[in-house]
Enzyme design. Structure first.
Site, PDB file in Angstrom:
ATOM      1  N   GLY A   1      -9.288  -7.154   8.373  1.00 53.53           N
ATOM      2  CA  GLY A   1      -8.338  -6.529   8.864  1.00 53.53           C
ATOM      3  C   GLY A   1      -7.934  -7.151  10.337  1.00 53.53           C
ATOM      4  O   GLY A   1      -7.195  -8.276  10.338  1.00 53.53           O
TER       5      GLY A   1
ATOM      6  N   GLN B   1       0.725  -1.227   0.055  1.00 59.03           N
ATOM      7  CA  GLN B   1      -0.159   0.068  -0.037  1.00 59.03           C
ATOM      8  C   GLN B   1       0.937   1.379  -0.222  1.00 59.03           C
ATOM      9  O   GLN B   1       1.734   1.449   0.916  1.00 59.03           O
ATOM     10  CB  GLN B   1      -0.968   0.100   1.296  1.00 59.03           C
ATOM     11  CG  GLN B   1      -2.228   0.927   0.924  1.00 59.03           C
ATOM     12  CD  GLN B   1      -2.845   1.295   2.274  1.00 59.03           C
ATOM     13  OE1 GLN B   1      -2.274   1.349   3.485  1.00 59.03           O
ATOM     14  NE2 GLN B   1      -4.263   1.385   1.976  1.00 59.03           N
TER      15      GLN B   1
ATOM     16  N   TYR C   1      -6.447  10.574   4.575  1.00 58.51           N
ATOM     17  CA  TYR C   1      -4.910  10.811   3.962  1.00 58.51           C
ATOM     18  C   TYR C   1      -4.766  11.615   2.701  1.00 58.51           C
ATOM     19  O   TYR C   1      -6.011  12.061   1.945  1.00 58.51           O
ATOM     20  CB  TYR C   1      -4.030   9.599   3.728  1.00 58.51           C
ATOM     21  CG  TYR C   1      -4.095   8.995   5.229  1.00 58.51           C
ATOM     22  CD1 TYR C   1      -3.624   9.728   6.351  1.00 58.51           C
ATOM     23  CD2 TYR C   1      -4.624   7.737   5.380  1.00 58.51           C
ATOM     24  CE1 TYR C   1      -3.436   8.924   7.528  1.00 58.51           C
ATOM     25  CE2 TYR C   1      -4.433   7.253   6.870  1.00 58.51           C
ATOM     26  CZ  TYR C   1      -4.043   7.791   7.860  1.00 58.51           C
ATOM     27  OH  TYR C   1      -4.194   7.340   9.063  1.00 58.51           O
TER      28      TYR C   1
ATOM     29  N   ARG D   1      -7.814   2.312  -3.107  1.00 52.55           N
ATOM     30  CA  ARG D   1      -8.719   2.145  -1.980  1.00 52.55           C
ATOM     31  C   ARG D   1      -9.323   3.337  -1.648  1.00 52.55           C
ATOM     32  O   ARG D   1      -8.966   4.358  -1.668  1.00 52.55           O
ATOM     33  CB  ARG D   1      -7.814   1.649  -0.605  1.00 52.55           C
ATOM     34  CG  ARG D   1      -8.954   1.316   0.674  1.00 52.55           C
ATOM     35  CD  ARG D   1      -8.096   0.849   1.781  1.00 52.55           C
ATOM     36  NE  ARG D   1      -9.019  -0.075   2.314  1.00 52.55           N
ATOM     37  CZ  ARG D   1      -8.772  -0.481   3.579  1.00 52.55           C
ATOM     38  NH1 ARG D   1      -7.793   0.112   4.408  1.00 52.55           N
ATOM     39  NH2 ARG D   1      -9.689  -1.290   4.292  1.00 52.55           N
TER      40      ARG D   1
HETATM   41  C1  LIG Z   1      -3.946  -1.746  13.815  1.00 49.61           C
HETATM   42  C2  LIG Z   1      -4.630  -1.095  12.498  1.00 49.61           C
HETATM   43  C3  LIG Z   1      -3.758  -0.787  11.544  1.00 49.61           C
HETATM   44  C4  LIG Z   1      -4.457   0.183  10.244  1.00 49.61           C
HETATM   45  N1  LIG Z   1      -3.595   0.683   9.148  1.00 49.61           N
HETATM   46  C5  LIG Z   1      -4.170   1.035   8.076  1.00 49.61           C
HETATM   47  C6  LIG Z   1      -3.149   1.284   7.073  1.00 49.61           C
HETATM   48  O1  LIG Z   1      -2.109   1.403   6.920  1.00 49.61           O
HETATM   49  N2  LIG Z   1      -4.004   1.646   5.678  1.00 49.61           N
HETATM   50  C7  LIG Z   1      -5.119   1.398   5.525  1.00 49.61           C
HETATM   51  O2  LIG Z   1      -5.646   1.656   4.443  1.00 49.61           O
HETATM   52  N3  LIG Z   1      -6.011   1.257   6.688  1.00 49.61           N
HETATM   53  C8  LIG Z   1      -5.478   0.613   7.708  1.00 49.61           C
HETATM   54  N4  LIG Z   1      -6.523   0.207   8.499  1.00 49.61           N
HETATM   55  C9  LIG Z   1      -7.916   0.150   8.315  1.00 49.61           C
HETATM   56  C10 LIG Z   1      -8.015  -1.480   8.040  1.00 49.61           C
HETATM   57  O3  LIG Z   1      -7.397  -1.682   6.889  1.00 49.61           O
HETATM   58  C11 LIG Z   1      -9.523  -1.694   8.266  1.00 49.61           C
HETATM   59  O4  LIG Z   1     -10.038  -0.909   7.216  1.00 49.61           O
HETATM   60  C12 LIG Z   1     -10.308  -1.675   9.448  1.00 49.61           C
HETATM   61  O5  LIG Z   1      -9.466  -2.492  10.295  1.00 49.61           O
HETATM   62  C13 LIG Z   1     -11.634  -2.158   9.250  1.00 49.61           C
HETATM   63  O6  LIG Z   1     -11.488  -3.822   9.147  1.00 49.61           O
HETATM   64  P1  LIG Z   1     -11.719  -4.838  10.199  1.00 49.61           P
HETATM   65  O7  LIG Z   1     -13.039  -4.522  10.748  1.00 49.61           O
HETATM   66  O8  LIG Z   1     -11.687  -6.184   9.444  1.00 49.61           O
HETATM   67  O9  LIG Z   1     -10.665  -4.673  10.913  1.00 49.61           O
HETATM   68  C14 LIG Z   1      -5.781  -0.285   9.937  1.00 49.61           C
HETATM   69  C15 LIG Z   1      -6.816  -0.738  10.983  1.00 49.61           C
HETATM   70  C16 LIG Z   1      -5.894  -1.268  12.110  1.00 49.61           C
HETATM   71  C17 LIG Z   1      -6.802  -1.906  13.208  1.00 49.61           C
END
Ligand SMILES: Cc1cc2nc3c(=O)[nH]c(=O)nc-3n(C[C@H](O)[C@H](O)[C@H](O)COP(=O)(O)O)c2cc1C
Length: 369
Positions: free
Chosen positions: A322, A102, A182, A229
């Protein structure tokens, strides 16, 4: 045991055949606590453990020094970083996995502490009034510097250079991070972009930088290895405030993406409750599946049941998980066995070292113990 469930079926993405539809969502884990901000041994182990995912999308990785906005996040703009990532991609490929990186620029979510006191860059000089995760802890964000046209052109070049580096590092593709408040997302919104030039004003102008980035990437990598995304209904998070033009802007972007032959479009359902806000869309997959003609991956708060359902209903082709992937490195196998899932520990999401990172066991490791 159900290996016939929708999530576990292979999927063709461009010229890649991915072994399942259980993709790993990009997640910042802040383990690159070294001077070079490069991935090292524990990154290799972490991603290798998760190589059974149909597609790993790495943590956001900065495209330049100016793009940095969090501590201990890796980049993809120096030789040391490329060398570090090479070992990660080799390890994942050896396990039969696929991995995209990413590409990230945080824009106004950064802080002068990352830039020797200089202001972060953004489309307009508007403080998001959010928090920045600096080496000295959380600090209030500042009013950023409005980017000049030259700054914008340089940023597009930085995305291109990072994509070229990603190819050199052996990645199967890249995901443009145009989401979650962002830099690129900041350009899309009238509440963060009040420019009067060709990058502001109309919907077309606010979306322009994204298409400039895609066009630049196409010069150094195959178009069908580029994913991106979007989080259309993000509101009240990371300083983003939606308005009446928000959804029409995403409608325009997603319609226009059909002119490209991208690997996939990665969409998030709303991160919080938005059904009371008349101009926001609470059902992202339902709105955009009919609009977007290519592969669509959906995210946010899915579990096995909902994931199988969204694919069976034809609303998405794959699901990005995630947090479940943080604590369940063998998530596809757990779905195959209908096994219970391990809980994730939020305290170790961003802390250095192995704890909460590479010490979650697979089912097989649990059985051996
Ligand atoms: C610890 C953590 C770090 C994350 N870092 C990013 C990231 O670097 N880039 C991004 O697009 N989303 C990031 N997210 C968002 C996740 O990609 C995802 O959209 C979010 O956790 C919801 O999905 P889930 O319910 O399956 O966890 C992050 C989420 C978490 C929990």
């Amino acid at each position: 045991m159900d290996r016939k469930q929708a999530l576990l079926q292979p999927i063709q993405v461009g010229d890649l055949t991915l072994k399942n539809r259980v993709w790993m969502a990009p997640m910042t884990r802040s383990r690159a606590n070294n001077e070079a901000k490069a991935p090292f041994d524990i990154h290799i182990k972490y991603y290798k453990q998760r190589a059974s995912s149909g597609l790993i999308i790495t943590e956001g990785s900065q495209i330049s020094e100016k793009a940095v906005g969090y501590i201990n996040t890796p980049g993809i703009h120096t030789e040391a970083q490329v060398e570090g990532w090479k070992k990660v991609t080799e390890a994942v490929h050896k396990e039969g996995g696929h991995i995209f990186i990413q590409l990230w620029h945080v824009g106004r979510i950064s802080h002068p502490d990352f830039h020797n006191g200089d202001l972060p860059h953004a489309p307009s000089a508007i403080n998001p009034h959010a928090k920045s995760f600096t080496p000295k802890g959380f600090k209030d964000t500042v009013t950023p510097k409005e980017m000049t046209i030259e700054d914008i052109k340089q940023t597009i070049l930085d995305f291109k250079n990072a994509a070229k580096n990603a190819m050199d590092a052996g990645f199967d593709g890249v995901e443009i991070h145009s989401s979650n408040g962002y830099l690129l997302h900041q350009f899309f919104s009238r509440t963060s972009n009040v420019r009067m030039d060709e990058y502001g004003g109309s919907i077309e102008n606010r979306a322009r930088i994204l298409f400039d980035v895609i066009d630049a990437l196409k010069e150094v990598m195959p178009e069908n290895r580029i994913g991106l995304r979007l989080n259309p209904s993000l509101h009240g998070i990371f300083g983003m405030e939606a308005d009446e033009e928000t959804i029409p802007t995403f409608d325009y972007i997603i319609e226009k993406l059909n002119q490209y032959n991208l690997a996939y479009l990665h969409l998030s359902e709303p991160f919080n409750e938005v059904s009371e806000i008349p101009y926001l869309e609470p059902h992202i997959a339902k709105r955009y599946r009919p609009m977007y003609k290519g592969a669509l991956v959906i995210n946010a708060a899915f579990d096995q049941e909902k994931g199988n359902q969204v694919i069976a209903e034809g609303l998405a082709d794959a699901v990005a998980f995630g947090k479940p992937f943080i604590s369940n490195p063998d998530l596809p196998e757990r779905f195959a066995q209908d096994a219970s899932l391990a809980e994730w520990d939020t305290d170790t999401f961003y802390t250095p070292g192995e704890k909460g990172y590479t010490d979650y066991p697979s089912l097989e490791e649990i059985k051996v113990d």
